[in-house]
Design a protein around this motif. Structure first.
Motif, PDB file in Angstrom:
ATOM      1  N   UNK A   1       0.808  -1.224   0.000  1.00  0.00           N
ATOM      2  CA  UNK A   1       0.000   0.000   0.000  1.00  0.00           C
ATOM      3  C   UNK A   1       0.839   1.272   0.000  1.00  0.00           C
ATOM      4  N   UNK A   2       2.158   1.144  -0.217  1.00  0.00           N
ATOM      5  CA  UNK A   2       3.048   2.308  -0.301  1.00  0.00           C
ATOM      6  C   UNK A   2       2.938   3.227   0.920  1.00  0.00           C
ATOM      7  N   UNK A   3       2.867   2.620   2.109  1.00  0.00           N
ATOM      8  CA  UNK A   3       2.831   3.414   3.341  1.00  0.00           C
ATOM      9  C   UNK A   3       4.178   3.505   4.028  1.00  0.00           C
ATOM     10  N   UNK A   4       5.219   3.038   3.364  1.00  0.00           N
ATOM     11  CA  UNK A   4       6.563   3.114   3.924  1.00  0.00           C
ATOM     12  C   UNK A   4       6.951   1.930   4.778  1.00  0.00           C
ATOM     13  N   UNK A   5       6.049   0.961   4.983  1.00  0.00           N
ATOM     14  CA  UNK A   5       6.323  -0.233   5.786  1.00  0.00           C
ATOM     15  C   UNK A   5       6.150  -1.461   4.898  1.00  0.00           C
ATOM     16  N   UNK A   6       7.199  -2.277   4.783  1.00  0.00           N
ATOM     17  CA  UNK A   6       7.113  -3.479   3.962  1.00  0.00           C
ATOM     18  C   UNK A   6       6.139  -4.469   4.581  1.00  0.00           C
ATOM     19  N   UNK A   7       5.319  -5.073   3.724  1.00  0.00           N
ATOM     20  CA  UNK A   7       4.368  -6.076   4.171  1.00  0.00           C
ATOM     21  C   UNK A   7       4.999  -7.464   4.117  1.00  0.00           C
ATOM     22  N   UNK A   8       4.369  -8.416   4.782  1.00  0.00           N
ATOM     23  CA  UNK A   8       4.882  -9.783   4.855  1.00  0.00           C
ATOM     24  C   UNK A   8       4.270 -10.634   3.749  1.00  0.00           C
ATOM     25  N   UNK A   9       5.112 -11.257   2.955  1.00  0.00           N
ATOM     26  CA  UNK A   9       4.670 -12.245   1.971  1.00  0.00           C
ATOM     27  C   UNK A   9       4.751 -13.618   2.617  1.00  0.00           C
ATOM     28  N   UNK A  10       3.634 -14.334   2.624  1.00  0.00           N
ATOM     29  CA  UNK A  10       3.552 -15.653   3.258  1.00  0.00           C
ATOM     30  C   UNK A  10       3.251 -16.688   2.187  1.00  0.00           C
ATOM     31  N   UNK A  11       4.088 -17.714   2.133  1.00  0.00           N
ATOM     32  CA  UNK A  11       3.907 -18.819   1.191  1.00  0.00           C
ATOM     33  C   UNK A  11       3.500 -20.054   1.976  1.00  0.00           C
ATOM     34  N   UNK A  12       2.485 -20.769   1.486  1.00  0.00           N
ATOM     35  CA  UNK A  12       2.022 -21.952   2.186  1.00  0.00           C
ATOM     36  C   UNK A  12       1.626 -23.068   1.250  1.00  0.00           C
ATOM     37  N   UNK A  13       1.156 -24.156   1.839  1.00  0.00           N
ATOM     38  CA  UNK A  13       0.675 -25.290   1.048  1.00  0.00           C
ATOM     39  C   UNK A  13      -0.621 -24.917   0.331  1.00  0.00           C
ATOM     40  N   UNK A  14      -1.029 -25.812  -0.590  1.00  0.00           N
ATOM     41  CA  UNK A  14      -2.305 -25.671  -1.310  1.00  0.00           C
ATOM     42  C   UNK A  14      -2.390 -24.355  -2.084  1.00  0.00           C
ATOM     43  N   UNK A  15      -1.265 -23.875  -2.615  1.00  0.00           N
ATOM     44  CA  UNK A  15      -1.276 -22.655  -3.415  1.00  0.00           C
ATOM     45  C   UNK A  15      -1.487 -21.390  -2.617  1.00  0.00           C
ATOM     46  N   UNK A  16      -1.186 -21.393  -1.320  1.00  0.00           N
ATOM     47  CA  UNK A  16      -1.391 -20.219  -0.482  1.00  0.00           C
ATOM     48  C   UNK A  16      -0.260 -19.212  -0.692  1.00  0.00           C
ATOM     49  N   UNK A  17      -0.618 -18.008  -1.081  1.00  0.00           N
ATOM     50  CA  UNK A  17       0.310 -16.885  -1.175  1.00  0.00           C
ATOM     51  C   UNK A  17      -0.478 -15.631  -0.826  1.00  0.00           C
ATOM     52  N   UNK A  18      -0.083 -14.945   0.235  1.00  0.00           N
ATOM     53  CA  UNK A  18      -0.820 -13.761   0.657  1.00  0.00           C
ATOM     54  C   UNK A  18       0.124 -12.736   1.240  1.00  0.00           C
ATOM     55  N   UNK A  19      -0.372 -11.476   1.283  1.00  0.00           N
ATOM     56  CA  UNK A  19       0.370 -10.356   1.855  1.00  0.00           C
ATOM     57  C   UNK A  19      -0.354  -9.910   3.115  1.00  0.00           C
ATOM     58  N   UNK A  20       0.418  -9.686   4.202  1.00  0.00           N
ATOM     59  CA  UNK A  20      -0.138  -9.338   5.507  1.00  0.00           C
ATOM     60  C   UNK A  20       0.552  -8.085   6.022  1.00  0.00           C
ATOM     61  N   UNK A  21      -0.229  -7.186   6.607  1.00  0.00           N
ATOM     62  CA  UNK A  21       0.315  -6.003   7.267  1.00  0.00           C
ATOM     63  C   UNK A  21       1.042  -6.454   8.526  1.00  0.00           C
ATOM     64  N   UNK A  22       2.354  -6.167   8.667  1.00  0.00           N
ATOM     65  CA  UNK A  22       3.094  -6.670   9.828  1.00  0.00           C
ATOM     66  C   UNK A  22       2.721  -5.993  11.136  1.00  0.00           C
TER      67      UNK A  22
END
Length: 596
Positions: A239-260
């Motif tokens: 979201x370009x707020x100056x804080x890098x978000x967390x990329x999470x990789x998981x089983x079953x095709x899981x890929x998501x971005x989370x606000x740390x």
């Protein structure tokens, strides 16, 4: 004015202070007016008669003196004729102009006034530009470092896994910790709720948890639909707020971005078509690309497989929304594909053909054209890919693995062989700046985790070295139903170099109980919790308080037995420790001189 004047101005005389406006003051007023006959007054000030009879004991009617053609009268011994010589009251003006502002202040007062203004300005400048200095070198930080304390936090009903991430916190310069986790295999019903306020996680799923770095208190947690495999919180700012978000990789095709900071989900990978058949699965951790869809956020590239197909496809993903850019590009000549790197807009990947593997390349713009069926509109202005990419550890078990780590001109080589807990061996060699062997360690039925390097300054000079864990298996108990309890010890070993010598210190030792299930009774097919591959990256150095001091962060998971209703019940616990190693090192350095 002359006595023949027909018009007289009114003269007002203040009443004595003993007169009030109450009904009982008429007698006092009359007594005052008649007490001194030498001062004649106008009788119309208070005339008893008809009006007084009507109004009772009210004060007399006040009228102007000398009106209605009455003769001149005296008031308080002064002639009315003299008192009414002018319409206006004489205003006496000073001969010199009135002193105002600074002209009225003495030199000493002016000095103190300007001094106070200057002091306010200096105070503002100090708080704006002097105090917010570099915390690591700020002199005032030396006294505040003592406030930073070591801590330990116990989490019940879950197993921590994978790498530790340090992310920004909510308050000021504090930092938080983020961990991946999975549920309790020994308690699949999910009834074991954590005493720390975290609900149980399903065995086939998992989650993410964040702890406040200064205290270890839980900041937030999030359940996931699949078991997470890897995480990186330093690659992408969604979201370009100056804080890098967390990329999470998981089983079953899981890929998501989370606000740390809050744990809120930014997006989850989904196919552009929205069809389940186009949803990618079995993903690699993605590479970070230039911004291809012109949304101001870097995009991603990963290898994947489609349902009921081989794992030989590449997919572009929008970093801002998580939607795939176009269709998946299948590499027909390969049975399996793994992305490696990107350099100068050229993607390198591993192509597996049977038992053979080869490194191949593909231009990013050609990949974009195949995925979207159109040319990239701004090929001449496309920036290069970011140099910072994910450096993960796959965590997959292997028969033999060798790792080398260097710091300060010294190197540590770790080699694990065999399969734990049945038949495994570890060997560690440390060489000095001249390449000579300075320390080695070997052990049977043992395993060494991924080491971490440390560098910091001490009073006696720079200090460097390595930290790693050893798992040493011991006795085992057969619990029945193909379930075995392994007893082992975990040692955290610190190898320290300063300007003069080397020390090897056992900083911590803990007992661990590992429950393993043997599938079909075969010892070669076992599933254990805590899982050794999940604990490989359970060490990290970091400045959690941003005060310039390093803390050693570590975690472990173990089963604890309790007696309930005359039966033994196993509960899974995970412990997170943060040790102010920089402050404790001198004590450890002096207390432990024995080499392990």
């Amino acid at each position: 004015m002359s006595g023949g004047s027909t018009t007289q101005k009114a003269v007002y005389s203040p009443l004595p202070q003993t007169i009030s406006d109450t009904d009982s003051s008429e007698e006092e007023l009359n007594s005052v007016l008649h007490s001194n006959n030498s001062f004649p007054v106008n009788r119309k000030l208070a005339v008893p008669g008809k009006d007084s009879a009507k109004n009772g004991q009210k004060m007399g009617e006040y009228r102007q003196l000398g009106h209605d053609g009455e003769t001149d009268v005296s008031l308080n011994g002064l002639s009315n004729q003299e008192s009414t010589m002018a319409d206006d009251i004489l205003i006496v003006k000073p001969e010199e102009p009135t002193l105002r502002g600074f002209q009225h202040m003495s030199p000493l007062r002016k000095l103190f006034f300007f001094g106070s203004v200057a002091l306010c300005g200096v105070t503002v400048m100090v708080f704006l530009w002097v105090l917010p200095c570099d915390w690591a070198t700020c002199p005032s930080a030396q006294g505040l470092r003592a406030r930073s304390r070591s801590w330990e936090r116990t989490l019940v009903g879950l197993e921590l896994k994978g790498a530790i991430s340090i992310v920004p916190g909510v308050l000021g310069r504090s930092r938080n910790l983020i961990f991946m986790l999975r549920g309790d295999v020994g308690n699949p019903s999910g009834s074991n709720t954590s005493r720390a306020g975290v609900e149980s996680f399903p065995v086939d799923g998992g989650g993410i948890i964040s702890l406040i770095g200064s205290t270890g208190v839980i900041a937030w947690w999030k359940r996931l639909s699949a078991l997470p495999r890897d995480i990186d919180c330093s690659l992408l700012d969604v979201d370009n707020n100056g804080v890098d978000d967390c990329l999470v990789l998981g089983d079953k095709g899981l890929l998501l971005a989370i606000d740390p900071v809050s744990g809120a989900q930014r997006w989850q990978l989904r196919a552009a078509s929205g069809k389940e058949a186009d949803a990618p699965t079995d993903l690699d951790f993605p590479l970070v690309l230039p911004d291809l869809d012109d949304d101001g956020v870097s995009d991603l590239l990963t290898a994947c497989s489609l349902p009921r197909q081989q794992r030989n496809s590449l997919v572009l993903v929008s970093g801002g929304s998580g939607v795939s850019l176009g269709r998946n590009v299948q590499v027909q000549a390969c049975f399996r594909v793994h992305v490696l790197s990107i350099e100068n807009l050229t993607v390198s990947y591993i192509c597996q053909q049977g038992e053979k593997e080869a490194v191949r390349e593909m231009e990013l713009l050609d990949l974009y054209k195949q995925a979207t069926n159109r040319m990239f509109p701004k090929a001449g202005t496309l920036a290069g890919a970011p140099s910072h990419q994910h450096k993960g550890y796959d965590g997959r078990p292997s028969v033999a693995r060798s790792l080398t780590l260097s710091v300060g001109g010294r190197s540590l080589t770790l080699e694990n062989s065999g399969r734990c807990p049945l038949h495994c061996r570890v060997a560690v060699n440390v060489t000095g700046q001249g390449g000579q062997l300075v320390w080695n360690h070997t052990a049977e039925n043992a395993h060494g985790t991924v080491p971490v390097a440390m560098v910091f300054a001490d009073r006696s000079g720079p200090v460097s070295g390595f930290v790693l864990k050893f798992w040493q298996w011991g006795a085992r108990d057969d619990l029945g139903a193909h379930l075995v309890a392994h007893r082992l010890s975990e040692r955290v070993v610190l190898i320290v170099f300063n300007s003069s010598d080397m020390r090897v210190v056992n900083t911590n030792q803990s007992d661990i109980t590992q429950l393993c299930s043997c599938l079909d009774g075969r010892e070669e097919d076992i599933d254990c919790q805590p899982n050794l591959s999940f604990q490989e990256q359970s060490l990290l150095f970091g400045d959690l308080d941003q005060d310039g001091s390093q803390k050693l962060i570590s975690y472990l998971s173990t089963y604890v037995s309790r007696t309930q209703n005359n039966s033994v019940v196993w509960h899974l616990e995970s412990k997170v420790r943060a040790i102010r190693l920089e402050a404790e090192l001198p004590k450890l350095y002096e207390a432990f001189t024995k080499v392990v």
